[in-house]
Design a protein around this motif. Structure first.
Motif, short mmCIF file in Angstrom:
data_model
loop_
_atom_site.label_atom_id
_atom_site.label_comp_id
_atom_site.label_asym_id
_atom_site.label_seq_id
_atom_site.Cartn_x
_atom_site.Cartn_y
_atom_site.Cartn_z
N GLU A 31 -36.49 24.78 -46.10
CA GLU A 31 -37.38 24.18 -45.11
C GLU A 31 -36.81 24.33 -43.70
OE1 GLU A 31 -37.99 20.18 -46.39
OE2 GLU A 31 -39.42 20.75 -47.93
N VAL A 32 -35.51 24.11 -43.57
CA VAL A 32 -34.86 24.26 -42.26
C VAL A 32 -34.88 25.71 -41.83
CG1 VAL A 32 -32.65 24.12 -41.06
CG2 VAL A 32 -33.46 22.19 -42.42
N ARG A 33 -34.63 26.62 -42.77
CA ARG A 33 -34.65 28.05 -42.44
C ARG A 33 -36.05 28.45 -41.95
NH1 ARG A 33 -32.78 30.14 -46.99
NH2 ARG A 33 -30.64 30.16 -46.34
N ALA A 34 -37.09 27.92 -42.57
CA ALA A 34 -38.45 28.23 -42.14
C ALA A 34 -38.76 27.61 -40.78
CB ALA A 34 -39.45 27.73 -43.18
N LEU A 35 -38.21 26.43 -40.52
CA LEU A 35 -38.47 25.75 -39.26
C LEU A 35 -37.72 26.42 -38.10
CD1 LEU A 35 -39.81 23.27 -37.93
CD2 LEU A 35 -37.71 22.03 -38.38
N ASP A 72 -24.58 30.07 -41.78
CA ASP A 72 -24.62 29.36 -43.05
C ASP A 72 -24.15 27.91 -42.90
OD1 ASP A 72 -25.24 29.50 -45.82
OD2 ASP A 72 -23.08 29.45 -46.25
N THR A 73 -23.10 27.70 -42.13
CA THR A 73 -22.61 26.34 -41.89
C THR A 73 -23.63 25.54 -41.09
OG1 THR A 73 -20.35 27.18 -41.87
CG2 THR A 73 -20.69 25.00 -40.96
N ALA A 74 -24.22 26.16 -40.10
CA ALA A 74 -25.24 25.48 -39.30
C ALA A 74 -26.43 25.11 -40.16
CB ALA A 74 -25.67 26.36 -38.15
N LEU A 75 -26.79 25.98 -41.08
CA LEU A 75 -27.90 25.69 -41.99
C LEU A 75 -27.59 24.49 -42.86
CD1 LEU A 75 -30.70 26.76 -42.78
CD2 LEU A 75 -29.57 28.15 -44.50
N ASP A 76 -26.35 24.38 -43.34
CA ASP A 76 -25.95 23.22 -44.14
C ASP A 76 -26.03 21.94 -43.32
OD1 ASP A 76 -25.48 24.65 -46.43
OD2 ASP A 76 -23.34 24.90 -46.05
N HIS A 77 -25.55 22.00 -42.08
CA HIS A 77 -25.60 20.80 -41.23
C HIS A 77 -27.04 20.42 -40.90
CE1 HIS A 77 -21.37 20.00 -40.33
NE2 HIS A 77 -21.20 21.31 -40.43
N LEU A 78 -27.86 21.39 -40.60
CA LEU A 78 -29.25 21.09 -40.28
C LEU A 78 -30.02 20.59 -41.49
CD1 LEU A 78 -30.04 24.09 -37.93
CD2 LEU A 78 -29.88 21.69 -37.29
N ALA A 79 -29.68 21.07 -42.67
CA ALA A 79 -30.37 20.61 -43.89
C ALA A 79 -30.05 19.16 -44.20
CB ALA A 79 -29.98 21.49 -45.07
N SER A 80 -28.87 18.70 -43.77
CA SER A 80 -28.51 17.30 -44.03
C SER A 80 -28.93 16.38 -42.90
CB SER A 80 -27.00 17.19 -44.27
OG SER A 80 -26.30 17.57 -43.13
N ALA A 81 -29.40 16.94 -41.81
CA ALA A 81 -29.81 16.12 -40.66
C ALA A 81 -31.25 15.63 -40.83
CB ALA A 81 -29.71 16.96 -39.39
N PRO A 82 -31.60 14.54 -40.14
CA PRO A 82 -33.00 14.10 -40.15
C PRO A 82 -33.91 15.15 -39.54
CG PRO A 82 -31.58 12.41 -39.19
CD PRO A 82 -30.75 13.64 -39.38
N ALA A 92 -30.37 17.30 -57.66
CA ALA A 92 -29.76 17.32 -56.32
C ALA A 92 -29.57 18.75 -55.83
CB ALA A 92 -28.44 16.58 -56.34
N ASP A 93 -29.19 19.67 -56.71
CA ASP A 93 -29.05 21.08 -56.33
C ASP A 93 -30.39 21.66 -55.88
OD1 ASP A 93 -26.35 21.07 -57.03
OD2 ASP A 93 -26.78 21.69 -59.08
N ILE A 94 -31.43 21.34 -56.61
CA ILE A 94 -32.76 21.84 -56.27
C ILE A 94 -33.23 21.27 -54.94
CG2 ILE A 94 -35.18 21.86 -56.99
CD1 ILE A 94 -34.10 21.86 -59.90
N GLU A 95 -33.01 19.96 -54.73
CA GLU A 95 -33.42 19.33 -53.48
C GLU A 95 -32.64 19.90 -52.29
OE1 GLU A 95 -32.81 15.22 -54.31
OE2 GLU A 95 -34.82 14.97 -55.14
N TRP A 96 -31.36 20.20 -52.50
CA TRP A 96 -30.54 20.77 -51.43
C TRP A 96 -31.04 22.16 -51.04
CZ3 TRP A 96 -27.67 19.28 -47.73
CH2 TRP A 96 -26.80 20.16 -47.09
N GLN A 97 -31.35 22.98 -52.03
CA GLN A 97 -31.86 24.32 -51.73
C GLN A 97 -33.24 24.25 -51.06
OE1 GLN A 97 -30.21 27.13 -51.84
NE2 GLN A 97 -28.44 25.97 -52.52
#
Length: 69
Positions: A29-33, A50-60, A19-24
């Motif tokens: 992927e979001v950072r690249a997008l 950093d917070t926005a990146l966390d939210h975007l990483a969990s979004a579809p 799960a840690d690896i998948e989260w990173q």
């Protein structure tokens, strides 16, 4: 103080889970997008990058692509 800690707990190695690896991976992927637009996108929603990146990483993914446009 080390004498108070049982020997089998003194030298534990942090465990990295799948799960840690998948989260990173999702964050990268979001950072690249999003790219250089991340600070502006975060400011638009009143967040730190950093917070926005966390939210975007969990979004579809379709939602992330829509937010970037």
């Amino acid at each position: 103080m080390a004498a108070l800690i049982p020997p089998h707990r003194q030298y534990t190695v942090p465990r990295i889970t799948l799960a840690d690896i998948e989260w990173q991976l999702a964050r990268s992927e979001v950072r690249a997008l999003v790219g250089a637009e991340l600070p502006a996108l975060a400011a638009r929603f009143g967040m730190t990058p950093d917070t926005a990146l966390d939210h975007l990483a969990s979004a579809p993914r379709w939602l992330v692509e829509r937010a970037v446009k």
